[in-house]
Design an enzyme around this catalytic site. Structure first.
Site, mmCIF file in Angstrom:
data_model
loop_
_atom_site.group_PDB
_atom_site.id
_atom_site.type_symbol
_atom_site.label_atom_id
_atom_site.label_comp_id
_atom_site.label_asym_id
_atom_site.label_seq_id
_atom_site.Cartn_x
_atom_site.Cartn_y
_atom_site.Cartn_z
ATOM 1 N N ARG A 1 62.195 54.704 49.030
ATOM 2 C CA ARG A 1 60.864 54.934 49.604
ATOM 3 C C ARG A 1 60.232 56.213 49.065
ATOM 4 O O ARG A 1 59.059 56.501 49.357
ATOM 5 C CB ARG A 1 60.944 55.049 51.145
ATOM 6 C CG ARG A 1 61.429 53.807 51.848
ATOM 7 C CD ARG A 1 61.591 54.040 53.348
ATOM 8 N NE ARG A 1 60.351 53.961 54.080
ATOM 9 C CZ ARG A 1 59.948 52.904 54.802
ATOM 10 N NH1 ARG A 1 60.701 51.836 54.898
ATOM 11 N NH2 ARG A 1 58.803 52.925 55.437
ATOM 12 N N TYR B 1 56.767 56.664 47.180
ATOM 13 C CA TYR B 1 55.578 56.634 48.039
ATOM 14 C C TYR B 1 55.501 57.904 48.887
ATOM 15 O O TYR B 1 54.491 58.612 48.870
ATOM 16 C CB TYR B 1 55.646 55.398 48.936
ATOM 17 C CG TYR B 1 54.441 55.192 49.822
ATOM 18 C CD1 TYR B 1 53.237 54.715 49.304
ATOM 19 C CD2 TYR B 1 54.507 55.449 51.190
ATOM 20 C CE1 TYR B 1 52.130 54.502 50.118
ATOM 21 C CE2 TYR B 1 53.405 55.238 52.015
ATOM 22 C CZ TYR B 1 52.219 54.766 51.474
ATOM 23 O OH TYR B 1 51.138 54.572 52.289
ATOM 24 N N LYS C 1 52.859 60.899 48.183
ATOM 25 C CA LYS C 1 51.818 61.220 49.168
ATOM 26 C C LYS C 1 51.926 62.674 49.616
ATOM 27 O O LYS C 1 50.913 63.325 49.899
ATOM 28 C CB LYS C 1 51.945 60.288 50.372
ATOM 29 C CG LYS C 1 51.499 58.856 50.093
ATOM 30 C CD LYS C 1 49.980 58.762 50.028
ATOM 31 C CE LYS C 1 49.506 57.324 49.999
ATOM 32 N NZ LYS C 1 48.036 57.221 49.968
ATOM 33 N N ASN D 1 50.763 52.993 60.872
ATOM 34 C CA ASN D 1 50.652 51.542 60.629
ATOM 35 C C ASN D 1 49.341 50.960 61.142
ATOM 36 O O ASN D 1 49.054 51.028 62.332
ATOM 37 C CB ASN D 1 51.764 50.761 61.340
ATOM 38 C CG ASN D 1 53.110 50.991 60.720
ATOM 39 O OD1 ASN D 1 53.486 52.130 60.515
ATOM 40 N ND2 ASN D 1 53.824 49.933 60.408
ATOM 41 N N VAL E 1 55.370 44.228 58.631
ATOM 42 C CA VAL E 1 55.916 43.498 59.772
ATOM 43 C C VAL E 1 54.861 42.620 60.442
ATOM 44 O O VAL E 1 55.147 41.466 60.808
ATOM 45 C CB VAL E 1 56.600 44.472 60.757
ATOM 46 C CG1 VAL E 1 55.604 45.383 61.472
ATOM 47 C CG2 VAL E 1 57.443 43.716 61.758
ATOM 48 N N GLN F 1 61.961 55.442 64.339
ATOM 49 C CA GLN F 1 60.868 55.556 65.305
ATOM 50 C C GLN F 1 59.671 56.202 64.606
ATOM 51 O O GLN F 1 59.828 56.984 63.675
ATOM 52 C CB GLN F 1 61.300 56.420 66.492
ATOM 53 C CG GLN F 1 61.853 57.783 66.089
ATOM 54 C CD GLN F 1 62.405 58.573 67.274
ATOM 55 O OE1 GLN F 1 62.526 58.059 68.369
ATOM 56 N NE2 GLN F 1 62.716 59.833 67.039
HETATM 57 P P1 NAD Z 1 46.272 48.048 49.871
HETATM 58 O O1 NAD Z 1 47.453 47.839 48.989
HETATM 59 O O2 NAD Z 1 45.635 46.843 50.471
HETATM 60 O O3 NAD Z 1 45.136 48.878 49.139
HETATM 61 C C1 NAD Z 1 45.373 49.768 48.088
HETATM 62 C C2 NAD Z 1 44.323 49.520 47.020
HETATM 63 O O4 NAD Z 1 44.522 50.463 45.946
HETATM 64 C C3 NAD Z 1 44.422 48.122 46.406
HETATM 65 O O5 NAD Z 1 43.138 47.554 46.316
HETATM 66 C C4 NAD Z 1 45.012 48.393 45.012
HETATM 67 O O6 NAD Z 1 44.656 47.414 44.068
HETATM 68 C C5 NAD Z 1 44.464 49.769 44.719
HETATM 69 N N1 NAD Z 1 45.241 50.530 43.744
HETATM 70 C C6 NAD Z 1 46.593 50.697 43.705
HETATM 71 N N2 NAD Z 1 46.939 51.477 42.669
HETATM 72 C C7 NAD Z 1 45.767 51.836 42.040
HETATM 73 C C8 NAD Z 1 45.456 52.636 40.908
HETATM 74 N N3 NAD Z 1 46.406 53.238 40.182
HETATM 75 N N4 NAD Z 1 44.155 52.766 40.560
HETATM 76 C C9 NAD Z 1 43.173 52.151 41.272
HETATM 77 N N5 NAD Z 1 43.401 51.376 42.343
HETATM 78 C C10 NAD Z 1 44.700 51.231 42.725
HETATM 79 O O7 NAD Z 1 46.735 49.057 51.015
HETATM 80 P P2 NAD Z 1 45.966 49.592 52.304
HETATM 81 O O8 NAD Z 1 46.800 49.233 53.463
HETATM 82 O O9 NAD Z 1 44.545 49.206 52.269
HETATM 83 O O10 NAD Z 1 46.118 51.173 52.089
HETATM 84 C C11 NAD Z 1 45.037 51.965 51.615
HETATM 85 C C12 NAD Z 1 45.459 53.426 51.629
HETATM 86 O O11 NAD Z 1 45.808 53.823 52.952
HETATM 87 C C13 NAD Z 1 46.669 53.718 50.754
HETATM 88 O O12 NAD Z 1 46.483 54.958 50.114
HETATM 89 C C14 NAD Z 1 47.800 53.818 51.751
HETATM 90 O O13 NAD Z 1 48.818 54.662 51.297
HETATM 91 C C15 NAD Z 1 47.095 54.363 52.963
HETATM 92 N N6 NAD Z 1 47.808 54.013 54.198
HETATM 93 C C16 NAD Z 1 47.759 52.745 54.701
HETATM 94 C C17 NAD Z 1 48.474 52.422 55.860
HETATM 95 C C18 NAD Z 1 48.446 51.052 56.478
HETATM 96 O O14 NAD Z 1 49.113 50.839 57.498
HETATM 97 N N7 NAD Z 1 47.717 50.089 55.963
HETATM 98 C C19 NAD Z 1 49.251 53.407 56.481
HETATM 99 C C20 NAD Z 1 49.294 54.683 55.909
HETATM 100 C C21 NAD Z 1 48.550 54.982 54.784
HETATM 101 N N1 UDP Z 2 60.282 44.712 59.655
HETATM 102 C C1 UDP Z 2 60.945 43.629 60.228
HETATM 103 N N2 UDP Z 2 60.718 42.396 59.710
HETATM 104 C C2 UDP Z 2 59.872 42.167 58.683
HETATM 105 C C3 UDP Z 2 59.193 43.258 58.110
HETATM 106 C C4 UDP Z 2 59.436 44.525 58.615
HETATM 107 O O1 UDP Z 2 61.719 43.784 61.181
HETATM 108 O O2 UDP Z 2 59.724 40.986 58.279
HETATM 109 C C5 UDP Z 2 60.503 46.053 60.222
HETATM 110 C C6 UDP Z 2 60.800 47.138 59.195
HETATM 111 O O3 UDP Z 2 62.180 47.185 58.894
HETATM 112 C C7 UDP Z 2 60.304 48.384 59.903
HETATM 113 C C8 UDP Z 2 59.139 47.877 60.749
HETATM 114 O O4 UDP Z 2 59.293 46.470 60.824
HETATM 115 O O5 UDP Z 2 61.307 48.885 60.753
HETATM 116 C C9 UDP Z 2 57.782 48.209 60.158
HETATM 117 O O6 UDP Z 2 57.794 47.815 58.797
HETATM 118 P P1 UDP Z 2 56.509 47.883 57.859
HETATM 119 O O7 UDP Z 2 56.956 47.595 56.484
HETATM 120 O O8 UDP Z 2 55.433 47.049 58.431
HETATM 121 O O9 UDP Z 2 56.016 49.388 58.008
HETATM 122 P P2 UDP Z 2 56.695 50.824 57.811
HETATM 123 O O10 UDP Z 2 58.184 50.712 57.764
HETATM 124 O O11 UDP Z 2 56.119 51.346 56.561
HETATM 125 O O12 UDP Z 2 56.250 51.541 59.028
#
Ligand code: NAD
Ligand code: UDP
Ligand code: UDP
Length: 312
Positions: free
Chosen positions: A142, A145, A149, A174, A187, A276
């Site tokens: 992990r 990422y 970040k 999330n 998930v 958690q």
């Molecule tokens: P997503 O994968 O749907 O969106 C990411 C976008 O970035 C995609 O459209 C992808 O094509 C684009 N991308 C990836 N690499 C690129 C690059 N090198 N150049 C240009 N574009 C690129 O994910 P999301 O859930 O929409 O997440 C958006 C942002 O929010 C991310 O930075 C992610 O880390 C952050 N974030 C999301 C969550 C969540 O729960 N969804 C949680 C924490 C942080």
């Molecule tokens: N998870 C799960 N089943 C799935 C996908 C994810 O039990 O099919 C669990 C995963 O192991 C984690 C939690 O759900 O403990 C959230 O996972 P997700 O990938 O959505 O988000 P993150 O771990 O990045 O918070």
């Protein structure tokens, strides 16, 4: 007050909702995306709008556009996608941040970084406040990422201290909702797709790990509030829904809402999976007047409706 705004990652899940909200408010929006995990479908409703423009662009390369605000969202967010090419993931976070900060420096644009609760790693402090420094493995699957970040946050604060950039950092927990990628392994999307197909619901580990789930509309509202917050306020600010659920509770809710016949199947817990995670959102409440308004069941209903539409 209408602005020219760049959204990197604008064709992704969160980015497309953000572009939509900004365009609907009358702003002129440029979406830059390399379409790794994003899709044209996500932005189809915006394509005919004269205030919307798409660039196929990878943020690891320099970008020259004239804008007043930058939302930096480009980065794959789900473990399946960010671990597919981990070196590219780190490059996207780090080189991407440098390029977007360079752009902000030249244009004097305000710039917001979409950071993540993953900067806290597998936290021993619960719930997580912004002053908790985290417990992150620097060499695990992990790390590309999480550390990417973290380094992006470092760059944002160094550009702030060294070049007086107008920065904003949010740490997103999330988030779920329509336009999540059906195969991204998250998930919420996994459980909904499995439930709608009456396939086994894959619980990793014992299902007792907890997460907090924020509905996308709430999150986008928080992100825009942060961008519009007073000059000089940089964050970082947690954005998430403090409701706390085990994965077993989530599975039960989704089974009930979909009337599914699926059974639970238990699979091994992925390495370094946080036990958690729950945001302390005191700061977002105080500084942004923000707190989420959509409860988990209402948000899941909307998300299930979306997935029914795309998977039949
Ligand atoms: P997503 O994968 O749907 O969106 C990411 C976008 O970035 C995609 O459209 C992808 O094509 C684009 N991308 C990836 N690499 C690129 C690059 N090198 N150049 C240009 N574009 C690129 O994910 P999301 O859930 O929409 O997440 C958006 C942002 O929010 C991310 O930075 C992610 O880390 C952050 N974030 C999301 C969550 C969540 O729960 N969804 C949680 C924490 C942080
Ligand atoms: N998870 C799960 N089943 C799935 C996908 C994810 O039990 O099919 C669990 C995963 O192991 C984690 C939690 O759900 O403990 C959230 O996972 P997700 O990938 O959505 O988000 P993150 O771990 O990045 O918070
Ligand atoms: N950059 C960019 N667009 C711009 C200005 C800069 O993509 O409009 C990139 C450029 O490639 C540079 C990086 O941002 O490498 C960092 O810029 P900065 O001005 O901080 O540093 P320097 O140009 O001195 O490397």
């Amino acid at each position: 007050m209408l602005k020219k705004i760049l959204v990197t990652g604008g064709a992704g899940f969160l980015g497309s909702h953000l572009c939509e909200k900004l365009v609907n408010s009358g702003h002129d929006v440029v979406c830059a995306d390399n379409f790794f995990t994003g899709s044209k479908q996500n932005i189809t409703p915006l394509l005919g709008n004269p205030n919307f423009e798409v660039l196929r662009h990878d943020v690891t390369f320099p970008l020259y556009v004239e804008v007043e605000q930058i939302y930096n969202l480009a980065c794959p967010a789900s473990p399946v996608h960010y671990q597919f090419d981990p070196v590219q993931t780190t490059k996207t976070s780090v080189h991407g941040a440098i390029n977007m900060l360079g752009l902000a420096k030249r244009t004097k644009a305000r710039i917001l970084q979409a950071s993540t609760s993953e900067v806290y790693g597998d936290p021993e402090v619960h719930p997580q406040r912004e002053d908790y420094l985290g417990r992150v493995n620097p060499i695990g699957p992990r790390s590309c990422y999480d550390e990417g970040k973290r380094c992006a946050e470092t760059l944002f604060f160094d550009y702030y201290r060294q070049h007086q950039l107008d920065i904003k950092v949010v740490r997103i927990f999330n988030t779920y909702g329509p336009r999540m990628h059906p195969n991204d392994g998250r998930v919420v999307s996994n459980f909904i797709v499995q439930a709608l197909r009456n396939e086994g619901i894959t619980i990793y580990g014992d299902g007792q790990q907890t997460r907090s789930f924020c509905y996308v509309d709430d999150l986008i509202d928080g992100m825009i509030r942060m961008m519009e917050s007073e000059k000089g306020y940089c964050g970082p600010v947690n954005l998430g829904n403090p409701g706390n659920f085990t994965m077993l509770q989530l599975a039960e809710k989704i089974l009930a809402l979909t009337h599914s016949k699926s059974k639970l199947v238990f699979k091994p817990l992925p390495q370094d999976d946080p036990r958690q995670r729950q945001p302390d959102i005191t700061l977002a409440r105080d500084k942004l007047g923000w707190s989420p308004t959509v409860g988990l069941e209402d948000g899941l209903r909307e998300t299930i409706r979306y997935f029914r539409g795309i998977i039949g």
